[in-house]
Design a protein around this motif. Structure first.
Motif, PDB file in Angstrom:
ATOM      1  N   LYS A  80      33.484 -13.057  97.914  1.00 52.82           N
ATOM      2  CA  LYS A  80      33.141 -14.479  97.783  1.00 52.82           C
ATOM      3  C   LYS A  80      32.262 -14.724  96.560  1.00 52.82           C
ATOM      4  O   LYS A  80      32.412 -15.731  95.876  1.00 52.82           O
ATOM      5  CB  LYS A  80      32.439 -14.966  99.051  1.00 52.82           C
ATOM      6  CG  LYS A  80      33.397 -15.198 100.195  1.00 52.82           C
ATOM      7  CD  LYS A  80      32.715 -15.927 101.329  1.00 52.82           C
ATOM      8  CE  LYS A  80      33.693 -16.174 102.452  1.00 52.82           C
ATOM      9  NZ  LYS A  80      33.014 -16.518 103.700  1.00 52.82           N
ATOM     10  N   MET A  81      31.329 -13.798  96.307  1.00 52.75           N
ATOM     11  CA  MET A  81      30.495 -13.931  95.104  1.00 52.75           C
ATOM     12  C   MET A  81      31.401 -13.931  93.872  1.00 52.75           C
ATOM     13  O   MET A  81      31.241 -14.736  92.953  1.00 52.75           O
ATOM     14  CB  MET A  81      29.499 -12.762  95.013  1.00 52.75           C
ATOM     15  CG  MET A  81      28.283 -12.900  95.906  1.00 52.75           C
ATOM     16  SD  MET A  81      27.186 -14.191  95.285  1.00 52.75           S
ATOM     17  CE  MET A  81      25.733 -13.917  96.258  1.00 52.75           C
ATOM     18  N   LEU A  82      32.356 -12.988  93.853  1.00 56.75           N
ATOM     19  CA  LEU A  82      33.244 -12.875  92.695  1.00 56.75           C
ATOM     20  C   LEU A  82      34.127 -14.117  92.538  1.00 56.75           C
ATOM     21  O   LEU A  82      34.344 -14.588  91.420  1.00 56.75           O
ATOM     22  CB  LEU A  82      34.122 -11.627  92.826  1.00 56.75           C
ATOM     23  CG  LEU A  82      33.400 -10.311  92.544  1.00 56.75           C
ATOM     24  CD1 LEU A  82      34.283  -9.131  92.916  1.00 56.75           C
ATOM     25  CD2 LEU A  82      32.973 -10.200  91.073  1.00 56.75           C
ATOM     26  N   GLU A  97      36.061  -6.106  91.835  1.00 62.27           N
ATOM     27  CA  GLU A  97      35.440  -5.926  93.148  1.00 62.27           C
ATOM     28  C   GLU A  97      35.236  -4.428  93.339  1.00 62.27           C
ATOM     29  O   GLU A  97      36.161  -3.640  93.129  1.00 62.27           O
ATOM     30  CB  GLU A  97      36.362  -6.479  94.241  1.00 62.27           C
ATOM     31  CG  GLU A  97      35.675  -6.519  95.579  1.00 62.27           C
ATOM     32  CD  GLU A  97      36.482  -7.311  96.608  1.00 62.27           C
ATOM     33  OE1 GLU A  97      37.186  -8.277  96.245  1.00 62.27           O
ATOM     34  OE2 GLU A  97      36.394  -6.924  97.789  1.00 62.27           O
ATOM     35  N   GLY A  98      34.035  -4.015  93.678  1.00 61.84           N
ATOM     36  CA  GLY A  98      33.807  -2.583  93.840  1.00 61.84           C
ATOM     37  C   GLY A  98      32.420  -2.289  94.355  1.00 61.84           C
ATOM     38  O   GLY A  98      31.559  -3.173  94.424  1.00 61.84           O
ATOM     39  N   ASP A  99      32.244  -1.030  94.698  1.00 63.63           N
ATOM     40  CA  ASP A  99      31.001  -0.573  95.298  1.00 63.63           C
ATOM     41  C   ASP A  99      30.261   0.314  94.290  1.00 63.63           C
ATOM     42  O   ASP A  99      30.870   1.218  93.689  1.00 63.63           O
ATOM     43  CB  ASP A  99      31.368   0.235  96.562  1.00 63.63           C
ATOM     44  CG  ASP A  99      30.168   0.735  97.322  1.00 63.63           C
ATOM     45  OD1 ASP A  99      29.032   0.613  96.829  1.00 63.63           O
ATOM     46  OD2 ASP A  99      30.371   1.272  98.432  1.00 63.63           O
ATOM     47  N   ALA A 100      28.976   0.053  94.135  1.00 65.63           N
ATOM     48  CA  ALA A 100      28.165   0.827  93.185  1.00 65.63           C
ATOM     49  C   ALA A 100      28.203   2.327  93.488  1.00 65.63           C
ATOM     50  O   ALA A 100      27.977   3.147  92.600  1.00 65.63           O
ATOM     51  CB  ALA A 100      26.724   0.331  93.235  1.00 65.63           C
ATOM     52  N   HIS A 101      28.500   2.681  94.741  1.00 63.77           N
ATOM     53  CA  HIS A 101      28.525   4.096  95.116  1.00 63.77           C
ATOM     54  C   HIS A 101      29.838   4.762  94.729  1.00 63.77           C
ATOM     55  O   HIS A 101      29.989   5.981  94.860  1.00 63.77           O
ATOM     56  CB  HIS A 101      28.317   4.256  96.630  1.00 63.77           C
ATOM     57  CG  HIS A 101      27.048   3.620  97.118  1.00 63.77           C
ATOM     58  ND1 HIS A 101      26.968   2.280  97.408  1.00 63.77           N
ATOM     59  CD2 HIS A 101      25.826   4.144  97.345  1.00 63.77           C
ATOM     60  CE1 HIS A 101      25.742   1.996  97.803  1.00 63.77           C
ATOM     61  NE2 HIS A 101      25.031   3.105  97.771  1.00 63.77           N
ATOM     62  N   LYS A 102      30.827   3.961  94.313  1.00 60.55           N
ATOM     63  CA  LYS A 102      32.131   4.513  93.947  1.00 60.55           C
ATOM     64  C   LYS A 102      32.769   3.552  92.944  1.00 60.55           C
ATOM     65  O   LYS A 102      33.623   2.744  93.307  1.00 60.55           O
ATOM     66  CB  LYS A 102      33.002   4.630  95.207  1.00 60.55           C
ATOM     67  CG  LYS A 102      34.147   5.590  95.084  1.00 60.55           C
ATOM     68  CD  LYS A 102      34.785   5.854  96.440  1.00 60.55           C
ATOM     69  CE  LYS A 102      35.823   6.919  96.304  1.00 60.55           C
ATOM     70  NZ  LYS A 102      37.169   6.515  96.345  1.00 60.55           N
TER      71      LYS A 102
HETATM   72  C1  LIG Z   1      20.233 -10.231  94.856  1.00 63.98           C
HETATM   73  S1  LIG Z   1      21.901 -10.343  94.369  1.00 63.98           S
HETATM   74  C2  LIG Z   1      21.767 -10.277  92.596  1.00 63.98           C
HETATM   75  C3  LIG Z   1      22.956 -10.897  91.911  1.00 63.98           C
HETATM   76  C4  LIG Z   1      22.880 -10.986  90.383  1.00 63.98           C
HETATM   77  N1  LIG Z   1      22.666  -9.680  89.789  1.00 63.98           N
HETATM   78  C5  LIG Z   1      21.818 -11.963  89.927  1.00 63.98           C
HETATM   79  O1  LIG Z   1      20.941 -11.574  89.158  1.00 63.98           O
HETATM   80  O2  LIG Z   1      21.872 -13.138  90.314  1.00 63.98           O
HETATM   81  C6  LIG Z   1      22.545  -8.730  94.757  1.00 63.98           C
HETATM   82  C7  LIG Z   1      24.055  -8.594  94.534  1.00 63.98           C
HETATM   83  O3  LIG Z   1      24.361  -7.206  94.686  1.00 63.98           O
HETATM   84  C8  LIG Z   1      25.608  -7.092  95.354  1.00 63.98           C
HETATM   85  N2  LIG Z   1      25.696  -5.754  95.973  1.00 63.98           N
HETATM   86  C9  LIG Z   1      24.972  -5.270  97.014  1.00 63.98           C
HETATM   87  N3  LIG Z   1      25.318  -4.005  97.278  1.00 63.98           N
HETATM   88  C10 LIG Z   1      26.277  -3.669  96.358  1.00 63.98           C
HETATM   89  C11 LIG Z   1      27.040  -2.483  96.104  1.00 63.98           C
HETATM   90  N4  LIG Z   1      26.889  -1.380  96.857  1.00 63.98           N
HETATM   91  N5  LIG Z   1      27.916  -2.479  95.086  1.00 63.98           N
HETATM   92  C12 LIG Z   1      28.092  -3.592  94.304  1.00 63.98           C
HETATM   93  N6  LIG Z   1      27.412  -4.753  94.508  1.00 63.98           N
HETATM   94  C13 LIG Z   1      26.501  -4.783  95.511  1.00 63.98           C
HETATM   95  C14 LIG Z   1      25.592  -8.247  96.356  1.00 63.98           C
HETATM   96  O4  LIG Z   1      26.877  -8.595  96.825  1.00 63.98           O
HETATM   97  C15 LIG Z   1      24.917  -9.346  95.531  1.00 63.98           C
HETATM   98  O5  LIG Z   1      25.848 -10.150  94.846  1.00 63.98           O
END
Ligand SMILES: C[S@@+](CC[C@H](N)C(=O)[O-])C[C@H]1O[C@@H](n2cnc3c(N)ncnc32)[C@H](O)[C@@H]1O
Length: 265
Positions: A80-82, A97-102
């Protein structure tokens, strides 16, 4: 196997929590704007670079970066953020769309990674750091902010007077971060830590802002049920200890900013 599944569930919940905040996020993001802008002096001044905005959220800073660098990628775990970011921001940006851990990116493909207030959600953090270093080119920079221990201490200690449940996520301390980043593969070039105290009309205002930011999620196994009205009332009573003479409720955010370089092999 169980541990991995628990972590996966936690990340799905984090994504959902931020996803449900995608529309309200930009109005509640005063801390994010402040800390993200604080990183600007550290940004490289060459523009032929490929940049990753890790955890880009609504893409506010991704958009700024795209005005200065050749190729900008905004990556987030929340669909949804994206979707919000794609609709509102520059069409030059690549959204992933992806996870920071991978990370779904090739090794040594990124010149610098920018990340504002994201890695406090990464658990285990060392896995995410390995991934960031993997995708960075040798000599590449990781420029980031995160929250450290001391953040929301007023809320934490007010809840501690009510029950033993976890109501605020655990933040790492500065020494832990320095240790994680000073290794055989990376060095912390510079860092700073500052307390940002935001003001709230009441505790409900604080809770609404945290919810608006999607930042109210704590891992479910530690959050035993919703706090009842009575508990909430007791907590707000305890928070009065921090009330300023002007009638303002303060909340402290300890923001750590760091500049890390990936060492050459
Ligand atoms: C506090 S917000 C900051 C958003 C943006 N960087 C900003 O400055 O407005 C944290 C963001 O990190 C994303 N996030 C949390 N865990 C994540 C992960 N493991 N991999 C990628 N994104 C992640 C959340 O979905 C969210 O959009």
């Amino acid at each position: 196997m169980t541990a991995i599944n628990t972590l996966d569930t936690t990340r799905v919940n984090i994504a959902k929590s931020f996803g449900s905040a995608s529309k309200s996020y930009d109005i509640s993001a005063r801390l994010q704007r402040f800390s993200g802008k604080n990183l600007m002096p550290w940004l490289p001044n060459r523009n032929d670079l490929t940049v990753l905005d890790l955890g880009c959220g609504t893409g506010f800073f991704t958009d700024l970066l795209s005005g200065s660098y050749q190729q900008v990628i905004g990556l987030d775990i929340s669909t949804k953020m994206l979707n919000y970011a794609k609709e509102k921001r520059s069409t030059d940006i690549t959204w992933l769309e992806g996870d920071a851990h991978k990370l779904p990116l090739k090794s040594e493909s990124i010149d610098f990674v920018y990340s504002n207030l994201v890695i406090q959600w990464c658990d285990p953090l060392d896995v995410a750091i390995k991934e960031i270093l993997r995708v960075l080119k040798p000599g590449g920079l990781f420029i980031f902010t995160t929250l450290v221990k001391g953040t929301l201490h007023e809320l934490k200690s007010s809840w501690a007077q009510v029950d033993d449940d976890k109501h605020v996520i655990d933040f790492k301390n500065e020494t832990e971060l320095n240790t994680l980043f000073n290794s055989s593969t990376s060095v912390m070039l510079e860092h700073k830590c500052q307390d940002i105290v935001l003001e709230y009309e009441n505790v409900l205002h604080l809770a609404r802002e945290l919810k608006g930011l999607g930042a109210n999620h704590v891992p479910s196994q530690m959050n035993r049920g919703l706090a009842g009205k009575e508990k909430w009332f007791k907590m707000t009573e305890a928070y009065q200890d921090f009330l300023e003479p002007s009638g303002i409720y303060p909340a402290t955010y300890r923001v750590y900013s760091g500049q890390v370089v990936k060492l050459n092999d």
